[in-house]
Design an enzyme around this catalytic site. Sequence first.
Site, PDB file in Angstrom:
ATOM      1  CG  HIS A 281      -1.523  -0.605   1.131  1.00 26.38           C
ATOM      2  ND1 HIS A 281      -2.221  -1.791   2.653  1.00 26.38           N
ATOM      3  CD2 HIS A 281      -2.812  -1.441   0.196  1.00 26.38           C
ATOM      4  CE1 HIS A 281      -3.296  -2.458   2.103  1.00 26.38           C
ATOM      5  NE2 HIS A 281      -4.065  -2.304   0.796  1.00 26.38           N
TER       6      HIS A 281
ATOM      7  CB  CYS B 190      -3.337  -1.617   8.278  1.00 34.58           C
ATOM      8  SG  CYS B 190      -1.565  -3.081   9.105  1.00 34.58           S
TER       9      CYS B 190
HETATM   10  C1  CIR Z   1      -3.432  -7.529   3.431  1.00 31.71           C
HETATM   11  O1  CIR Z   1      -2.955  -8.772   2.792  1.00 31.71           O
HETATM   12  O2  CIR Z   1      -4.867  -7.706   2.629  1.00 31.71           O
HETATM   13  C2  CIR Z   1      -3.252  -8.126   4.260  1.00 31.71           C
HETATM   14  N1  CIR Z   1      -2.926  -9.143   4.665  1.00 31.71           N
HETATM   15  C3  CIR Z   1      -2.898  -6.912   5.165  1.00 31.71           C
HETATM   16  C4  CIR Z   1      -3.164  -5.764   5.180  1.00 31.71           C
HETATM   17  C5  CIR Z   1      -2.731  -4.697   5.196  1.00 31.71           C
HETATM   18  N2  CIR Z   1      -3.523  -3.327   5.653  1.00 31.71           N
HETATM   19  C6  CIR Z   1      -2.631  -2.063   5.989  1.00 31.71           C
HETATM   20  O3  CIR Z   1      -1.296  -1.812   5.680  1.00 31.71           O
HETATM   21  N3  CIR Z   1      -3.275  -1.419   5.872  1.00 31.71           N
END
Ligand code: CIR
Length: 264
Positions: free
Chosen positions: A165, A252
């Site tokens: 991201h 997150c």
């Molecule tokens: C994903 O790949 O969607 C999750 N395993 C990790 C999401 C992490 N989100 C973030 O950094 N905003």
Amino acid sequence: MHGNARTVALTRAVSPTLAACELTHLAREPIDPARAAADHSAYEDALRALGATVVRVTPAPDLPDAVFVEDTAIVLNEIAVITRPGAPSRRAETPAVAEVLGAYRTLAHIRAPATIDGGDVLRLGRTLYVGQSSRTNAPAIAQLHELLHPWEYRVVGVRVQGCLHLKSAITDVGEGVLLANPRWVDTTQFGSQGVIAVSDDEPGAANALRLAGAVVFPSHYPRTARRLERAGLRVVPVPCAELAKAEGGVTCCSLLVETESATS
Ligand code: CIR
């Protein structure tokens, strides 16, 4: 009576199925959900110690990535936009978050074919920088622009490479100060902000959570933490190595909502 600003931090429990999470840039390795839950609870304690009120969204044990609530919404002072996450496995995460956020904000929704993860949205003042990543597409950037132009937000697409991201590559850590991995994003496109670069041996260290004059920061990135401290920033270290195996960081695991609570 006078208004008293208060930050509500929405969080969601670590699912026992976390090991089945989405992974994009990391190889799968064993993840211990109990250890991740302990990290998560230390994270919630750190937010409380900084004055936030933690409000937990109903758990979703069958949704492996539910703990990463940031991706389900973009919360602004005027409105909250419920996302349509880029990974189909994550789309069922949004209704329960919307139900809680609806108590604090008017809601808008990103619609198909648009996809966007909240982790791709970095707000600096009235500009929303939006990562053009594997999760976030051009229709989402156009929809955000349409939804937010009544409040004169500027929506700017930003290329990212090598990470999940935009906020894996760059976050704001203080007034006019960004923390970035310059290999993952061109740091010259964010206006006249100062930029602290992560330590070369800590490429994942650019994801930091600014809260109440402090920087909530992974304890497994000590060299970058020292750079933040040398810049005069207050670092609050939190353990999150287990959640990092699921490609998650410190932004997150929460959605921050500024509220006004009236006191006499
Ligand atoms: C994903 O790949 O969607 C999750 N395993 C990790 C999401 C992490 N989100 C973030 O950094 N905003």
